[in-house]
Design a protein around this motif. Sequence first.
Motif, PDB file in Angstrom:
ATOM      1  N   PRO A   1       0.835  -1.201   0.000  1.00 21.96           N
ATOM      2  CA  PRO A   1       0.000   0.000   0.000  1.00 21.96           C
ATOM      3  C   PRO A   1       0.876   1.259   0.000  1.00 21.96           C
ATOM      4  O   PRO A   1       1.594   1.506   0.974  1.00 21.96           O
ATOM      5  CB  PRO A   1      -0.804  -0.108   1.299  1.00 21.96           C
ATOM      6  N   VAL A   2       0.827   2.025  -1.070  1.00 18.07           N
ATOM      7  CA  VAL A   2       1.836   3.050  -1.323  1.00 18.07           C
ATOM      8  C   VAL A   2       1.884   4.133  -0.248  1.00 18.07           C
ATOM      9  O   VAL A   2       2.969   4.590   0.136  1.00 18.07           O
ATOM     10  CB  VAL A   2       1.637   3.670  -2.724  1.00 18.07           C
ATOM     11  N   ASP A   3       0.749   4.550   0.288  1.00 14.24           N
ATOM     12  CA  ASP A   3       0.755   5.609   1.297  1.00 14.24           C
ATOM     13  C   ASP A   3       1.370   5.126   2.613  1.00 14.24           C
ATOM     14  O   ASP A   3       2.107   5.867   3.276  1.00 14.24           O
ATOM     15  CB  ASP A   3      -0.668   6.117   1.539  1.00 14.24           C
ATOM     16  N   ILE A   4       1.091   3.884   2.979  1.00 15.64           N
ATOM     17  CA  ILE A   4       1.664   3.319   4.203  1.00 15.64           C
ATOM     18  C   ILE A   4       3.175   3.147   4.043  1.00 15.64           C
ATOM     19  O   ILE A   4       3.958   3.499   4.940  1.00 15.64           O
ATOM     20  CB  ILE A   4       1.017   1.956   4.529  1.00 15.64           C
ATOM     21  N   LEU A   5       3.597   2.625   2.910  1.00 14.09           N
ATOM     22  CA  LEU A   5       5.022   2.402   2.693  1.00 14.09           C
ATOM     23  C   LEU A   5       5.782   3.712   2.536  1.00 14.09           C
ATOM     24  O   LEU A   5       6.947   3.811   2.938  1.00 14.09           O
ATOM     25  CB  LEU A   5       5.236   1.506   1.474  1.00 14.09           C
ATOM     26  N   GLU A  13      -5.956   8.978  -0.256  1.00 10.69           N
ATOM     27  CA  GLU A  13      -5.368   7.636  -0.310  1.00 10.69           C
ATOM     28  C   GLU A  13      -5.409   7.074  -1.722  1.00 10.69           C
ATOM     29  O   GLU A  13      -6.367   7.296  -2.471  1.00 10.69           O
ATOM     30  CB  GLU A  13      -6.161   6.701   0.614  1.00 10.69           C
ATOM     31  N   HIS A  14      -4.379   6.332  -2.097  1.00 10.18           N
ATOM     32  CA  HIS A  14      -4.474   5.477  -3.276  1.00 10.18           C
ATOM     33  C   HIS A  14      -5.179   4.204  -2.818  1.00 10.18           C
ATOM     34  O   HIS A  14      -4.566   3.242  -2.360  1.00 10.18           O
ATOM     35  CB  HIS A  14      -3.091   5.149  -3.830  1.00 10.18           C
ATOM     36  N   GLY A  15      -6.506   4.229  -2.903  1.00  9.26           N
ATOM     37  CA  GLY A  15      -7.291   3.119  -2.391  1.00  9.26           C
ATOM     38  C   GLY A  15      -8.748   3.505  -2.305  1.00  9.26           C
ATOM     39  O   GLY A  15      -9.210   4.471  -2.938  1.00  9.26           O
ATOM     40  N   ASP A  16      -9.480   2.794  -1.469  1.00  3.96           N
ATOM     41  CA  ASP A  16     -10.931   2.959  -1.411  1.00  3.96           C
ATOM     42  C   ASP A  16     -11.386   4.347  -1.010  1.00  3.96           C
ATOM     43  O   ASP A  16     -12.452   4.797  -1.404  1.00  3.96           O
ATOM     44  CB  ASP A  16     -11.526   1.930  -0.440  1.00  3.96           C
ATOM     45  N   SER A  17     -10.594   5.044  -0.207  1.00  4.57           N
ATOM     46  CA  SER A  17     -11.028   6.354   0.288  1.00  4.57           C
ATOM     47  C   SER A  17     -10.504   7.512  -0.560  1.00  4.57           C
ATOM     48  O   SER A  17     -10.526   8.662  -0.123  1.00  4.57           O
ATOM     49  CB  SER A  17     -10.595   6.546   1.746  1.00  4.57           C
ATOM     50  N   GLY A  36       5.785   9.167  -2.676  1.00  7.10           N
ATOM     51  CA  GLY A  36       5.021   7.991  -3.090  1.00  7.10           C
ATOM     52  C   GLY A  36       4.240   8.324  -4.354  1.00  7.10           C
ATOM     53  O   GLY A  36       3.796   9.463  -4.536  1.00  7.10           O
ATOM     54  N   LEU A  37       4.046   7.340  -5.232  1.00  9.82           N
ATOM     55  CA  LEU A  37       3.314   7.604  -6.476  1.00  9.82           C
ATOM     56  C   LEU A  37       1.896   8.066  -6.193  1.00  9.82           C
ATOM     57  O   LEU A  37       1.307   8.828  -6.965  1.00  9.82           O
ATOM     58  CB  LEU A  37       3.310   6.362  -7.363  1.00  9.82           C
ATOM     59  N   GLY A  38       1.343   7.615  -5.058  1.00 10.71           N
ATOM     60  CA  GLY A  38       0.062   8.142  -4.585  1.00 10.71           C
ATOM     61  C   GLY A  38      -1.065   8.014  -5.590  1.00 10.71           C
ATOM     62  O   GLY A  38      -1.258   6.968  -6.212  1.00 10.71           O
ATOM     63  N   THR A  39      -1.799   9.114  -5.782  1.00 18.01           N
ATOM     64  CA  THR A  39      -2.964   9.101  -6.667  1.00 18.01           C
ATOM     65  C   THR A  39      -2.650   9.648  -8.056  1.00 18.01           C
ATOM     66  O   THR A  39      -3.562  10.013  -8.795  1.00 18.01           O
ATOM     67  CB  THR A  39      -4.121   9.920  -6.059  1.00 18.01           C
ATOM     68  N   LEU A  40      -1.374   9.698  -8.422  1.00 24.08           N
ATOM     69  CA  LEU A  40      -1.034  10.191  -9.757  1.00 24.08           C
ATOM     70  C   LEU A  40      -1.632   9.306 -10.844  1.00 24.08           C
ATOM     71  O   LEU A  40      -2.192   9.796 -11.834  1.00 24.08           O
ATOM     72  CB  LEU A  40       0.488  10.272  -9.910  1.00 24.08           C
ATOM     73  N   VAL A  76       0.958  13.507  -5.576  1.00 20.94           N
ATOM     74  CA  VAL A  76       1.791  12.405  -5.094  1.00 20.94           C
ATOM     75  C   VAL A  76       1.713  12.334  -3.573  1.00 20.94           C
ATOM     76  O   VAL A  76       1.370  13.309  -2.903  1.00 20.94           O
ATOM     77  CB  VAL A  76       3.250  12.562  -5.559  1.00 20.94           C
ATOM     78  N   SER A  77       2.043  11.161  -3.057  1.00 21.50           N
ATOM     79  CA  SER A  77       1.954  10.924  -1.617  1.00 21.50           C
ATOM     80  C   SER A  77       3.201  11.458  -0.920  1.00 21.50           C
ATOM     81  O   SER A  77       4.316  11.067  -1.249  1.00 21.50           O
ATOM     82  CB  SER A  77       1.804   9.423  -1.345  1.00 21.50           C
ATOM     83  N   THR A  78       3.002  12.358   0.033  1.00 23.40           N
ATOM     84  CA  THR A  78       4.109  12.991   0.737  1.00 23.40           C
ATOM     85  C   THR A  78       3.751  13.186   2.207  1.00 23.40           C
ATOM     86  O   THR A  78       2.586  13.114   2.602  1.00 23.40           O
ATOM     87  CB  THR A  78       4.440  14.368   0.117  1.00 23.40           C
ATOM     88  N   TRP A  79       4.780  13.425   3.011  1.00 25.18           N
ATOM     89  CA  TRP A  79       4.609  13.654   4.446  1.00 25.18           C
ATOM     90  C   TRP A  79       3.834  14.942   4.675  1.00 25.18           C
ATOM     91  O   TRP A  79       4.185  16.001   4.151  1.00 25.18           O
ATOM     92  CB  TRP A  79       5.978  13.721   5.104  1.00 25.18           C
ATOM     93  N   GLN A  80       2.760  14.849   5.456  1.00 27.63           N
ATOM     94  CA  GLN A  80       1.892  16.006   5.681  1.00 27.63           C
ATOM     95  C   GLN A  80       2.230  16.715   6.982  1.00 27.63           C
ATOM     96  O   GLN A  80       2.358  16.091   8.031  1.00 27.63           O
ATOM     97  CB  GLN A  80       0.426  15.564   5.688  1.00 27.63           C
ATOM     98  N   GLN A  81       2.336  18.046   6.890  1.00 25.82           N
ATOM     99  CA  GLN A  81       2.703  18.863   8.041  1.00 25.82           C
ATOM    100  C   GLN A  81       1.772  20.054   8.222  1.00 25.82           C
ATOM    101  O   GLN A  81       2.184  21.088   8.720  1.00 25.82           O
ATOM    102  CB  GLN A  81       4.150  19.346   7.892  1.00 25.82           C
ATOM    103  N   GLY A  82       0.519  19.921   7.791  1.00 22.93           N
ATOM    104  CA  GLY A  82      -0.430  20.984   8.068  1.00 22.93           C
ATOM    105  C   GLY A  82      -1.358  21.368   6.945  1.00 22.93           C
ATOM    106  O   GLY A  82      -2.398  21.995   7.197  1.00 22.93           O
TER     107      GLY A  82
END
Length: 370
Positions: A121-125, A174-178, A142-146, A250-256
């Motif tokens: 799961p790309v966001d978790i990894l 999320e790259h997934g159901d949500s 992360g490739l995320g939702t691209l 893309v999936s990245t660390w969120q800080q706000g």
Amino acid sequence: MKVSIIGGGGVVGSTAAFAIQCGGGVSEICLIDANKDLALGQAEDLLHGSSLVADQRIYAGDLGEIRDSHMVIITAGLRRKPDESRLDLIHRNVDLFLGILKEAKQIGWRESTTLLVVSNPVDILTYLAVRYSGLPASRVIGLGTLLDTARFRSYIAAKLKVPATQVNGWILGEHGDSMVPVWSSVRISGWPVQQWPGYSSQFEREVEDLTRKAGAEMIRLKGASAFAVGLSIREVVHAVLLDQRRLLPVSTWQQGKYSLRDVCLSVPTVVGCGGVRDQLEIPLSPREHVALQHSAKVLAETIRQVEDRLSHTAAPSDAEKVSAAPASPATTSSTNSHIARAPDSTTTKQATNTGDAQRVIPRSAWQLAR
């Protein structure tokens, strides 16, 4: 510029290599895979066409190649076993991924390396890579939702009979159901899609349904999704290595941004030299904002379950602990994040020596498992 692909013998890794080769933006491509013969075969096949594309060095290698790689892409992952739960599969992929990160960290990253996570799961990894890789958070993407966004735009174009390159819009979260389709952002050559002939609420529902089920449909029809994910990977590679500073989901660390913290998911991100240059907040409707918050909560709960298991598997050594917070985007000063509670040696050995660990699957296959 050198790109190394861990899992490069598989469908996604090799297709990404082909897309990168055709793009001509890098000078060196190295394929790394547990199945060394497969990696060698893919590299040779790509090399045979090099005289028709660009002057590039393409070859198979081992994990030591990351030492001088400007960009490292991880596409390796495990297949779901019969009767295996989604969470059990997540745990096995986490073990494999942390094993790769642990070995890579021991080998040593190039100082300017950017890590692109494609495995699911790309966001978790991606979150675990921020914590465990030893790289600044700004250099972990992360490739995320691209890929989801590319599918979303393509389905809109097909249904409204407009050129796909004229469609703009986003899928976030999320790259997934949500995942969150941001319909308020969709434009066709600058026009709001809601004003375009053929738009309706039924049209929205149909496009969303096609987008969510696209990965599973590719598996049903041809066994794997490959071309679109390869092109999506190339978008990130070119953005980083050519310093294009493109705005990508893309999936990245969120800080706000959007009031999200301590999770990795997809928001509009400026990607260029150094990885994450900035994160932006595009306007969302109230419904879309609530959906994005929900997506973050879903990921946070999965992260909690993964970390609970890791805490009972092996504690980090003193040398692996770092007290600093994860790094901010490249536009600000940064330090490394919390480093590594890696799986114990028994777990790692099992994950890397089984037949399953030598099989590399396209990221879309995860959607079927979900």
